[in-house]
Design a protein around this motif. Structure first.
Motif, mmCIF file in Angstrom:
data_model
loop_
_atom_site.group_PDB
_atom_site.id
_atom_site.type_symbol
_atom_site.label_atom_id
_atom_site.label_comp_id
_atom_site.label_asym_id
_atom_site.label_seq_id
_atom_site.Cartn_x
_atom_site.Cartn_y
_atom_site.Cartn_z
ATOM 1 N N PHE A 1 -58.318 -54.499 -4.986
ATOM 2 C CA PHE A 1 -59.602 -54.637 -5.702
ATOM 3 C C PHE A 1 -60.814 -55.057 -4.722
ATOM 4 C CE2 PHE A 1 -62.378 -58.098 -7.495
ATOM 5 C CZ PHE A 1 -62.745 -57.578 -8.694
ATOM 6 N N ARG A 2 -61.985 -54.483 -5.179
ATOM 7 C CA ARG A 2 -63.124 -54.544 -4.274
ATOM 8 C C ARG A 2 -64.378 -54.904 -5.234
ATOM 9 N NH1 ARG A 2 -59.701 -54.628 -1.093
ATOM 10 N NH2 ARG A 2 -59.459 -53.209 0.704
ATOM 11 N N MET A 3 -65.042 -56.132 -5.140
ATOM 12 C CA MET A 3 -66.500 -56.333 -5.671
ATOM 13 C C MET A 3 -67.130 -57.021 -4.880
ATOM 14 S SD MET A 3 -66.967 -58.537 -9.233
ATOM 15 C CE MET A 3 -67.779 -59.973 -8.654
ATOM 16 N N PRO A 4 -68.164 -56.386 -4.392
ATOM 17 C CA PRO A 4 -69.201 -56.806 -3.406
ATOM 18 C C PRO A 4 -70.223 -57.785 -4.284
ATOM 19 C CG PRO A 4 -69.272 -54.359 -3.247
ATOM 20 C CD PRO A 4 -68.502 -54.849 -4.352
ATOM 21 N N ILE A 5 -70.310 -59.006 -3.744
ATOM 22 C CA ILE A 5 -71.188 -60.080 -4.309
ATOM 23 C C ILE A 5 -72.669 -59.903 -4.068
ATOM 24 C CG2 ILE A 5 -71.269 -62.489 -4.307
ATOM 25 C CD1 ILE A 5 -68.482 -62.799 -3.587
ATOM 26 N N ILE A 6 -73.145 -59.830 -5.270
ATOM 27 C CA ILE A 6 -74.600 -59.683 -5.103
ATOM 28 C C ILE A 6 -75.400 -60.798 -5.598
ATOM 29 C CG2 ILE A 6 -74.945 -57.028 -5.393
ATOM 30 C CD1 ILE A 6 -75.640 -57.724 -8.448
ATOM 31 N N ASP A 7 -74.913 -61.676 -6.130
ATOM 32 C CA ASP A 7 -75.391 -63.029 -6.703
ATOM 33 C C ASP A 7 -74.410 -64.033 -6.890
ATOM 34 O OD1 ASP A 7 -77.612 -64.755 -6.944
ATOM 35 O OD2 ASP A 7 -78.463 -63.723 -8.807
ATOM 36 N N LYS A 8 -74.833 -65.431 -6.703
ATOM 37 C CA LYS A 8 -73.854 -66.571 -7.206
ATOM 38 C C LYS A 8 -74.782 -67.526 -7.799
ATOM 39 C CE LYS A 8 -75.326 -68.353 -3.089
ATOM 40 N NZ LYS A 8 -75.134 -69.193 -1.928
ATOM 41 N N PHE A 9 -74.148 -68.350 -8.470
ATOM 42 C CA PHE A 9 -74.874 -69.576 -9.124
ATOM 43 C C PHE A 9 -73.727 -70.395 -9.611
ATOM 44 C CE2 PHE A 9 -74.770 -66.150 -12.251
ATOM 45 C CZ PHE A 9 -74.222 -66.984 -13.220
ATOM 46 N N LYS A 10 -74.204 -71.733 -9.782
ATOM 47 C CA LYS A 10 -73.292 -72.857 -10.218
ATOM 48 C C LYS A 10 -73.450 -72.907 -11.982
ATOM 49 C CE LYS A 10 -72.009 -76.898 -7.574
ATOM 50 N NZ LYS A 10 -71.650 -76.391 -6.448
ATOM 51 N N GLU A 11 -72.390 -72.837 -12.511
ATOM 52 C CA GLU A 11 -72.369 -72.974 -13.780
ATOM 53 C C GLU A 11 -71.021 -73.479 -14.219
ATOM 54 O OE1 GLU A 11 -72.275 -69.748 -17.460
ATOM 55 O OE2 GLU A 11 -74.558 -69.938 -16.663
#
Length: 519
Positions: free
Chosen positions: A320-330
């Protein structure tokens, strides 16, 4: 107490008494002497036992039935979800091209034609555009949502939207065309499977975009490097009074673009398709061209061309590979990105690399829908436990624990020098900004290892100290912070990159080797 609960307690007691009875029988293998005294009571006991057993069996059967029902309902639901997911393939389409070629307008028109936007919204946008005396911009407002973009009429952020055809679910990525926003365009293109290069046919506009310094060239080279393997070249604004659906103008643009696309590494016969359209009028987008307007075009319309696009399959069973382009709190930490390899499901344990934080997947959202699992090529929002939002940076990679992605500060790469800034020489000590999947890092060329002969594709004998424009060179590159990358041969989409200096793309490259002990 509930009737059901009472039943369950009764059943439990029955089971217990049965177990005790059978234990008593088993312990000796012979009938107890006390029991032997009275023949009749034994028979009565046996009868009681039988009836208890029957009750117990029935109850167990009922219990199983209920359980089975629950299980089968869950199975059905899972099967339905899987079917839904597997029924339609998913493609990311990025719109690239020079500023003002009409990318956002085409995006807006597509959403309108595929029923994602209603008439009332369109009328509202029309009024707003009129107030700014920009009548022809109203379709772009669907994609350009913030005030700055609407006032200036240029896209800054990468807009996202979804639409579907009969066979495919599409995510549109509307990338900015303005040269100041190329880094944003890179982040859009790095998530895309198919590129739509929008070219304006209006007199003077194609030339501006295509000449040196125009964004058409840089965008095509970037798209190729970033792994956009298929390109639809749409010649837009064919309805313009200076063009008026002229075949001559269309052919002229095609004849100028083909050699350039070839030199950028595209196989024009296999991977590129040209189409005439009008984004503002929506002509040749969803339905084929009206012969009375454009008698010479008998090819497909834009939707058909998109549907027919074949892209190489990624491996759903790979690591599994998923480059993270954004993150936030929810209600927890949520990360966004596109799955480049492997699959993810609720409850999985994964690593956030390079800081090796072990996390658990709580929820997976594909577009806006909650799903149980998702495979390669999907754009996801994944809710994680075990990590705080500030412990994640854009460019980190969500990766499998068994085969984690490499985290390195140095690697060997093959570079093609496109266009150095005036009077710059490319040599050891050269500094630039490295863009690789969602990573943006400053880097330095530590050592030039060998130059590749462009004709034979073999390394040249002589030692190389510096190279000029157009050269292909193998070199060692160093970055200050740990970055997550893969060899191009293993994961093309995580092993190709661009180098930029002062807002210009100076080189494109691929990762050839990683240090053997990757930290």
């Amino acid at each position: 107490m509930d009737v059901d609960e009472k039943k369950m307690i009764d059943i439990a007691e029955d089971i217990r008494s049965l177990q005790l009875d059978s234990a008593a029988e088993d312990s000796n293998g012979v009938v107890n002497s006390e029991d032997a005294k009275a023949e009749e009571p034994v028979e009565v006991d046996k009868m009681e036992e039988d009836s208890k057993e029957d009750v117990h069996n029935e109850a167990v059967q009922v219990e199983h039935k209920v359980k089975d029902k629950k299980v089968s309902a869950a199975d059905d639901r899972a099967a339905a979800e899987e079917k839904e997911l597997s029924k339609k393939r998913h493609l990311n389409v990025v719109f690239i091209g020079h500023v003002d070629a009409g990318k956002s307008t085409i995006g807006g028109q597509i959403l309108f034609l595929s029923g994602q936007v209603d008439d009332r919204t369109i009328q509202k946008y029309e009024r707003e555009a009129k107030e700014k005396s920009r009548e022809s911009w109203y379709m772009a407002y669907i994609m350009d949502t913030n005030e700055e973009e609407r006032t200036k009429g240029i896209t800054v952020e990468v807009g996202r939207a979804h639409f579907e055809t009969e066979t495919t679910r599409f995510t549109i990525l509307d990338a900015p065309g303005h040269k100041s926003y190329v880094p944003n365009m890179i982040s859009g293109a790095s998530q895309a499977d198919v590129g739509v290069l929008v070219i304006s046919a209006r007199k003077g506009e194609f030339e501006t975009g295509y000449e040196r310094g125009g964004q058409t060239r840089e965008h095509v080279q970037l798209a190729k490097t970033l792994g956009v393997s298929k390109l639809l070249v749409v010649v837009n604004k064919m309805d313009d009074p200076t063009v008026n659906w002229s075949k001559e103008r269309y052919d002229e643009i095609e004849s100028k673009m083909v050699p350039f696309l070839k030199s950028s590494g595209y196989n024009v016969k296999k991977d590129v398709q040209f189409l005439p359209i009008s984004g503002l009028l929506g002509a040749n987008l969803k339905t084929r061209m009206n012969k009375s307007i454009c008698p010479w075009w008998d090819g497909p319309c834009f939707f058909e061309a998109l549907d027919a696009t074949e892209i190489p399959q990624r491996d759903p069973k790979g690591p599994f590979r998923m480059p993270i382009i954004d993150k936030f709190k929810e209600m927890g930490t949520v990360v966004m990105g596109k799955v480049e390899s492997g699959s993810v499901r609720e409850g999985d344990s994964l690593l956030v690399m390079p800081n090796k934080a072990q996390v658990k997947v709580l929820e997976v959202y594909c577009d806006e829908d909650k799903v149980r699992q998702a495979g390669p090529g999907e754009n996801l929002r994944v809710k994680l436990s075990g990590i705080e939002e500030d412990g994640i940076l854009s460019g980190f990679v969500l990766s499998s624990i068994v085969k984690p992605i490499s985290a390195v500060t140095e690697f060997v790469a093959q570079l093609q020098i496109l266009e150095l800034l005036d009077n710059a020489i490319f040599t050891a000590g050269y500094k630039a900004v490295l863009h690789i999947h969602s990573v943006v890092e400053e880097c330095e060329i530590v050592e030039l290892l060998q130059q590749i002969d462009p004709k034979t594709k073999k390394p040249m004998k002589k030692k190389v100290l510096f190279v000029k424009n157009g050269a292909v060179v193998v070199c060692r590159i160093q970055v200050n912070n740990l970055i997550c990358i893969e060899k191009f041969s293993d994961f093309p989409q995580l092993g190709r990159f661009t180098l930029r200096t002062e807002g210009k793309t100076v080189a494109v490259g691929k990762v050839m080797e990683l240090p053997s002990i990757s930290s």
